[in-house]
Design a protein around this motif. Structure first.
Motif, PDB file in Angstrom:
ATOM      1  N   VAL A  94      23.289   5.673   2.472  1.00 39.57           N
ATOM      2  CA  VAL A  94      24.350   5.683   3.481  1.00 39.57           C
ATOM      3  C   VAL A  94      25.721   6.084   2.935  1.00 39.57           C
ATOM      4  N   CYS A  96      28.024   4.701   0.552  1.00 39.94           N
ATOM      5  CA  CYS A  96      28.949   3.592   0.803  1.00 39.94           C
ATOM      6  C   CYS A  96      29.850   3.210  -0.366  1.00 39.94           C
ATOM      7  N   THR A 198      30.282   7.752   5.495  1.00 41.44           N
ATOM      8  CA  THR A 198      29.407   6.591   5.367  1.00 41.44           C
ATOM      9  C   THR A 198      28.701   6.356   6.688  1.00 41.44           C
ATOM     10  N   ASN A 200      25.536   4.548   9.210  1.00 46.17           N
ATOM     11  CA  ASN A 200      25.131   3.192   9.573  1.00 46.17           C
ATOM     12  C   ASN A 200      23.693   2.927   9.138  1.00 46.17           C
ATOM     13  N   ARG A 204      21.255   6.179  10.734  1.00 44.70           N
ATOM     14  CA  ARG A 204      22.090   7.002   9.856  1.00 44.70           C
ATOM     15  C   ARG A 204      22.652   8.245  10.551  1.00 44.70           C
ATOM     16  N   SER A 208      29.241   3.730  10.547  1.00 45.21           N
ATOM     17  CA  SER A 208      29.340   2.331  10.107  1.00 45.21           C
ATOM     18  C   SER A 208      30.701   1.749  10.468  1.00 45.21           C
ATOM     19  N   GLY A 213      34.189   0.455   6.494  1.00 47.19           N
ATOM     20  CA  GLY A 213      32.824   0.887   6.781  1.00 47.19           C
ATOM     21  C   GLY A 213      31.905   0.884   5.593  1.00 47.19           C
ATOM     22  N   ALA A 217      28.513  -1.395   5.449  1.00 47.47           N
ATOM     23  CA  ALA A 217      27.215  -0.749   5.251  1.00 47.47           C
ATOM     24  C   ALA A 217      26.495  -1.315   4.035  1.00 47.47           C
ATOM     25  N   PRO A 239      33.467  -2.524  11.866  1.00 52.78           N
ATOM     26  CA  PRO A 239      32.358  -2.311  10.926  1.00 52.78           C
ATOM     27  C   PRO A 239      31.373  -3.477  10.880  1.00 52.78           C
ATOM     28  N   THR A 243      27.245  -3.178  12.194  1.00 56.72           N
ATOM     29  CA  THR A 243      26.241  -3.305  11.127  1.00 56.72           C
ATOM     30  C   THR A 243      25.589  -4.685  11.102  1.00 56.72           C
ATOM     31  N   SER A 464      28.628   1.426  18.118  1.00 59.75           N
ATOM     32  CA  SER A 464      28.819   2.525  17.168  1.00 59.75           C
ATOM     33  C   SER A 464      28.996   3.836  17.938  1.00 59.75           C
TER      34      SER A 464
END
Length: 560
Positions: A94, A96, A198, A200, A204, A208, A213, A217, A239, A243, A464
């Protein structure tokens, strides 16, 4: 002597390569499926971990894991390795991480294990606990970019390290990584020209959120057990909600911001705050308490001298026992109508609270559109000068998520005057006064003849959004303007079979229409949906206690 001027692309590419090199080869995935082939990776990631790693990263709360470390049932080293392994895979899936601090983390964990063996006691109350941090927290030996290419190349020192980071280290925490942010932090999607976008973990193809974010994530994929984010309009709560984790936005002055990096430093009309992000509310409470036990007001003059308020918690517990907690429910803010799964989550929460014996009344405060305008006037006060001048230092263009607000070049927004700023500050104060007056007036409508204890509200109108479609943070931003204490709490997941689109909906504005058209039930299926539990200013103890009770009611209620 000729000085070579490097392009922003080459600087960013070098940073990307450095991050990649720090990911241990033994921890990496052999191949990474595409978002289309494997949109949800929350369960997917588990197959690559050993039973011991799964137990370490999934079974325990932060407090419980700490107990395992300090009693010798687990070593700090094996715990750090497990989370470094999982964080490596999370980043591949992802995108992150912004700083990989695994070598330093493992060296520190080994030192802590040796200390425990030698002295028979932990070094501090966070002995061996792995923690991750949003990129803006300055860590000695690491860079702090805020997604700006121009800020790369400067390594933080002991003197520049954020006060709260030093406090965490002194208590024995092991900092394993820093997490990705949008350029400048001023976006509700996490994207920049260094690390990239980034996505989620639950889908994906979706965001996120932002600006924390990357932190959200990573936590959602259990690559971290506890983290710190920041929030000036949405950045912890959105965020967290998209998530499926929890996050606390405290009031300004409760937790230390000393030497935490930021854009537009010096603006305090609506100040940014730092707050914990975790898997459960008890860990939010625990980390907040530990930081307050370090007396941050002795170092940071902006922190109020306010130790943990145990009496406030006791009042909530007493009201729980007598079923005298009362709630106001904000179903929509009059600006953007929540999508069907968000409305269902609010209704589900109300039904769960009522089933538990609590009173819930409708909450109709002063227009939230006013607060959103105040917040935007704050963010745009300098016409984007700070952001664009920083971008110009490297020559990088703003990513789309930043350009939509601040323009591709300086001049997109007018530059306000000092008088404009003063007017915004006065408008904020007037709005705060009127909101409190309304809150107090709810006493006329409750069985207890007291104002409501907390508000139940959406976190966002959507569960989202696709890249470049994050548009509205009014549901969260209002509580930054008010400086209220707020917790994001997961409630449910989108169910395409029951969360169908509302037929014949008439939007109240072009913005409402655009966001309403984003809702495709099948695309959002299984996405987490959260709510906000909101209390008044400096009521962190109260809001955490009430949020925990809200979760308990949701868990025990048959309402769906």
């Amino acid at each position: 002597m000729t000085v070579e001027i490097q392009s922003w692309q080459s600087i960013a590419k070098r940073k990307q390569a450095a991050l990649e090199e720090l990911l241990p080869a033994t921890y990496r995935l052999e191949s990474v499926p595409s978002p289309e082939d494997q949109p949800n990776v929350v369960g997917y990631i588990r197959q690559f971990l050993s039973p011991a790693e799964l137990e370490i990263t999934e079974k325990f709360s932060a407090e419980a894991l700490l107990t395992r470390i300090t009693t010798g049932a687990l070593s700090a080293t094996e715990v750090a390795k497990a989370f470094c392994h999982r964080a490596t895979m999370a980043h591949q899936l992802v995108n992150c991480l912004s700083e990989v601090l695994f070598p330093q983390a493992l060296a520190r964990a080994n030192e802590l294990d040796e200390y425990l063996r030698t002295h028979g006691e932990p070094i501090g109350p966070l002995h061996g606990l792995p923690i991750t941090l949003k990129d803006q927290f300055r860590v000695e030996g690491a860079e702090t970019s805020l997604g700006y290419v121009a800020w790369l190349g400067k390594v933080e020192t002991e003197q520049s390290e954020s006060w709260v980071v030093k406090a965490l280290k002194d208590m024995g925490a092991v900092i394993i990584a820093k997490t990705n942010v949008p350029t400048s932090l001023m976006a509700i999607e996490t994207n920049n020209n260094i690390v990239g976008y980034t996505t989620n973990p639950y889908n994906r193809c979706l965001s996120s959120g932002g600006s924390s974010g990357g932190e959200a994530a990573l936590l959602a994929l259990r690559g971290s057990i506890l983290g710190l984010g920041s929030d000036v309009g949405a950045s912890i709560r959105v965020p967290a909600s998209v998530t499926g984790i929890v996050g606390l936005k405290p009031s300004h002055g409760r937790l230390p911001y000393l030497r935490v990096a930021n854009s537009m430093e010096g603006h305090e009309t609506v100040p940014s705050v730092i707050g914990p992000m975790a898997h459960n509310i008890s860990d939010l409470r625990w980390l907040t308490q530990k930081v307050l036990e370090c007396s941050p007001w002795m170092a940071d003059p902006k922190v109020i001298c306010l130790p943990w308020q145990h009496e406030m918690e006791k009042v909530v517990q007493k009201k729980k026992m007598t079923k005298r907690l009362t709630f106001g429910v904000l179903r929509q803010d009059g600006v953007v109508r929540p999508h069907p799964p968000i409305a269902r989550a609010i209704n589900q929460t109300v039904l769960a609270l009522e089933a538990a014996g609590y009173e819930v009344i409708e909450f109709s405060p002063p227009p939230h559109s006013e607060a959103f305008q105040i917040l935007w006037n704050t963010f745009a006060a300098d016409g984007g000068i700070d952001i664009h001048r920083t971008l110009e230092q490297s020559g990088e263009p703003p990513v789309a998520q930043l350009a939509v607000s601040y323009g591709a070049h300086l001049g997109h927004l007018p530059v306000g005057s000092v008088n404009d700023l003063w007017a915004t500050q006065q408008q904020r104060y007037d709005y705060q006064v009127r909101y409190l007056e309304y809150w107090n007036s709810t006493a006329k409508n409750t069985r207890t003849c007291l104002p409501v204890d907390a508000i139940i509200a959406p976190v966002a109108p959507t569960a989202s959004y696709k890249p470049c479609e994050g548009m509205y943070f009014g549901y969260t931003g209002v509580y930054n303007v008010l400086d209220f204490s707020t917790v994001a709490v997961p409630v449910t997941q989108v169910d395409a079979a029951i969360d169908g689109p509302v037929e014949g909906y008439t939007p109240v504005s072009d913005l409402d229409s655009a966001i309403w058209q984003q809702y495709i039930p099948e695309m959002f299926h299984d996405m987490p949906v959260g709510i906000q539990v909101v209390c008044r200013r400096l009521e962190e103890e109260k809001v955490l206690a009430i949020a925990e009770e809200v979760q308990a009611c949701l868990k025990s209620s048959p309402a769906k």
